[in-house]
Design a protein around this motif. Sequence first.
Motif, PDB file in Angstrom:
ATOM      1  N   MET A  91       0.821  -1.193   0.000  1.00 47.71           N
ATOM      2  CA  MET A  91       0.000   0.000   0.000  1.00 47.71           C
ATOM      3  C   MET A  91       0.864   1.256   0.000  1.00 47.71           C
ATOM      4  N   LYS A  92       1.994   1.201   0.681  1.00 42.56           N
ATOM      5  CA  LYS A  92       2.865   2.376   0.705  1.00 42.56           C
ATOM      6  C   LYS A  92       3.363   2.709  -0.698  1.00 42.56           C
ATOM      7  N   LYS A  93       3.728   1.688  -1.477  1.00 40.83           N
ATOM      8  CA  LYS A  93       4.270   1.905  -2.812  1.00 40.83           C
ATOM      9  C   LYS A  93       3.209   2.371  -3.799  1.00 40.83           C
ATOM     10  N   SER A  94       1.983   1.843  -3.686  1.00 40.76           N
ATOM     11  CA  SER A  94       0.943   2.163  -4.666  1.00 40.76           C
ATOM     12  C   SER A  94       0.219   3.470  -4.359  1.00 40.76           C
ATOM     13  N   GLY A  95       0.364   4.016  -3.159  1.00 38.81           N
ATOM     14  CA  GLY A  95      -0.294   5.272  -2.812  1.00 38.81           C
ATOM     15  C   GLY A  95      -1.701   5.118  -2.267  1.00 38.81           C
ATOM     16  N   TYR A  96      -2.180   3.886  -2.095  1.00 43.16           N
ATOM     17  CA  TYR A  96      -3.507   3.671  -1.516  1.00 43.16           C
ATOM     18  C   TYR A  96      -3.438   3.815  -0.004  1.00 43.16           C
ATOM     19  N   TYR A  97      -4.206   4.737   0.509  1.00 44.59           N
ATOM     20  CA  TYR A  97      -4.209   4.963   1.949  1.00 44.59           C
ATOM     21  C   TYR A  97      -5.614   4.934   2.535  1.00 44.59           C
ATOM     22  N   ARG A  98      -6.623   4.662   1.709  1.00 43.22           N
ATOM     23  CA  ARG A  98      -8.000   4.591   2.194  1.00 43.22           C
ATOM     24  C   ARG A  98      -8.515   3.173   2.033  1.00 43.22           C
ATOM     25  N   ILE A  99      -9.030   2.609   3.129  1.00 44.72           N
ATOM     26  CA  ILE A  99      -9.593   1.272   3.069  1.00 44.72           C
ATOM     27  C   ILE A  99     -10.892   1.202   3.870  1.00 44.72           C
ATOM     28  N   ARG A 100     -11.735   0.229   3.519  1.00 47.35           N
ATOM     29  CA  ARG A 100     -12.937  -0.067   4.293  1.00 47.35           C
ATOM     30  C   ARG A 100     -12.717  -1.424   4.939  1.00 47.35           C
ATOM     31  N   ILE A 101     -13.032  -1.509   6.220  1.00 44.80           N
ATOM     32  CA  ILE A 101     -12.867  -2.755   6.953  1.00 44.80           C
ATOM     33  C   ILE A 101     -14.234  -3.190   7.463  1.00 44.80           C
ATOM     34  N   GLU A 102     -14.649  -4.396   7.048  1.00 41.32           N
ATOM     35  CA  GLU A 102     -15.945  -4.941   7.430  1.00 41.32           C
ATOM     36  C   GLU A 102     -15.743  -6.094   8.403  1.00 41.32           C
ATOM     37  N   GLY A 103     -16.445  -6.042   9.526  1.00 42.54           N
ATOM     38  CA  GLY A 103     -16.427  -7.137  10.483  1.00 42.54           C
ATOM     39  C   GLY A 103     -17.698  -7.963  10.365  1.00 42.54           C
ATOM     40  N   HIS A 104     -17.568  -9.283  10.455  1.00 44.80           N
ATOM     41  CA  HIS A 104     -18.705 -10.203  10.333  1.00 44.80           C
ATOM     42  C   HIS A 104     -18.657 -11.231  11.457  1.00 44.80           C
ATOM     43  N   THR A 105     -19.816 -11.780  11.796  1.00 43.81           N
ATOM     44  CA  THR A 105     -19.913 -12.835  12.808  1.00 43.81           C
ATOM     45  C   THR A 105     -20.825 -13.944  12.298  1.00 43.81           C
ATOM     46  N   ASP A 106     -20.853 -15.050  13.053  1.00 47.96           N
ATOM     47  CA  ASP A 106     -21.866 -16.064  12.769  1.00 47.96           C
ATOM     48  C   ASP A 106     -23.125 -15.709  13.559  1.00 47.96           C
ATOM     49  N   LYS A 107     -24.151 -16.556  13.516  1.00 48.08           N
ATOM     50  CA  LYS A 107     -25.420 -16.260  14.177  1.00 48.08           C
ATOM     51  C   LYS A 107     -25.365 -16.450  15.690  1.00 48.08           C
ATOM     52  N   GLN A 108     -24.384 -17.182  16.187  1.00 51.71           N
ATOM     53  CA  GLN A 108     -24.295 -17.413  17.622  1.00 51.71           C
ATOM     54  C   GLN A 108     -23.876 -16.125  18.308  1.00 51.71           C
ATOM     55  N   GLY A 109     -24.424 -15.850  19.464  1.00 55.00           N
ATOM     56  CA  GLY A 109     -24.042 -14.654  20.205  1.00 55.00           C
ATOM     57  C   GLY A 109     -25.158 -13.636  20.334  1.00 55.00           C
ATOM     58  N   GLY A 110     -26.142 -13.673  19.470  1.00 57.21           N
ATOM     59  CA  GLY A 110     -27.313 -12.811  19.603  1.00 57.21           C
ATOM     60  C   GLY A 110     -27.046 -11.329  19.423  1.00 57.21           C
ATOM     61  N   VAL A 111     -27.555 -10.521  20.365  1.00 57.68           N
ATOM     62  CA  VAL A 111     -27.524  -9.064  20.226  1.00 57.68           C
ATOM     63  C   VAL A 111     -26.119  -8.478  20.294  1.00 57.68           C
ATOM     64  N   ASP A 112     -25.167  -9.193  20.837  1.00 53.61           N
ATOM     65  CA  ASP A 112     -23.790  -8.703  20.929  1.00 53.61           C
ATOM     66  C   ASP A 112     -23.024  -8.840  19.609  1.00 53.61           C
ATOM     67  N   ASN A 113     -23.616  -9.475  18.607  1.00 55.00           N
ATOM     68  CA  ASN A 113     -22.914  -9.703  17.343  1.00 55.00           C
ATOM     69  C   ASN A 113     -22.522  -8.412  16.637  1.00 55.00           C
ATOM     70  N   LEU A 114     -23.364  -7.394  16.693  1.00 52.02           N
ATOM     71  CA  LEU A 114     -23.021  -6.131  16.041  1.00 52.02           C
ATOM     72  C   LEU A 114     -21.790  -5.511  16.694  1.00 52.02           C
ATOM     73  N   LYS A 115     -21.766  -5.511  18.010  1.00 52.37           N
ATOM     74  CA  LYS A 115     -20.615  -4.977  18.736  1.00 52.37           C
ATOM     75  C   LYS A 115     -19.358  -5.798  18.448  1.00 52.37           C
ATOM     76  N   LEU A 116     -19.495  -7.115  18.438  1.00 51.20           N
ATOM     77  CA  LEU A 116     -18.357  -8.003  18.162  1.00 51.20           C
ATOM     78  C   LEU A 116     -17.808  -7.773  16.759  1.00 51.20           C
ATOM     79  N   SER A 117     -18.698  -7.663  15.778  1.00 47.11           N
ATOM     80  CA  SER A 117     -18.238  -7.469  14.407  1.00 47.11           C
ATOM     81  C   SER A 117     -17.530  -6.128  14.243  1.00 47.11           C
ATOM     82  N   LYS A 118     -18.044  -5.108  14.897  1.00 44.72           N
ATOM     83  CA  LYS A 118     -17.406  -3.790  14.837  1.00 44.72           C
ATOM     84  C   LYS A 118     -16.039  -3.817  15.540  1.00 44.72           C
ATOM     85  N   ASN A 119     -15.964  -4.496  16.680  1.00 47.35           N
ATOM     86  CA  ASN A 119     -14.694  -4.603  17.399  1.00 47.35           C
ATOM     87  C   ASN A 119     -13.646  -5.363  16.595  1.00 47.35           C
TER      88      ASN A 119
END
Length: 79
Positions: free
Chosen positions: A1-29
Amino acid sequence: MKKSGYYRIRIEGHTDKQGGVDNLKLSKNRAIAVSNYLKKIIPKLTTSIVGYADLVPAGSNKTTEGRALNRRVIVTVLG
């Protein structure tokens, strides 16, 4: 990335169905952890963080293998 000049990225977090309501927080973390690590290597990096929880599965949540595929982080180079 340093050589190509790309400095902007999107990072997506994903989880499985186990864990319930905490999955959004876990995926973001997960995405935040990857962002923090990459920023140590590339200080000028700009990241956009998204937590999808279990909304975009890569595999079936009914099998061990499928749930393993769903626990992931996806990094996309922008611009």
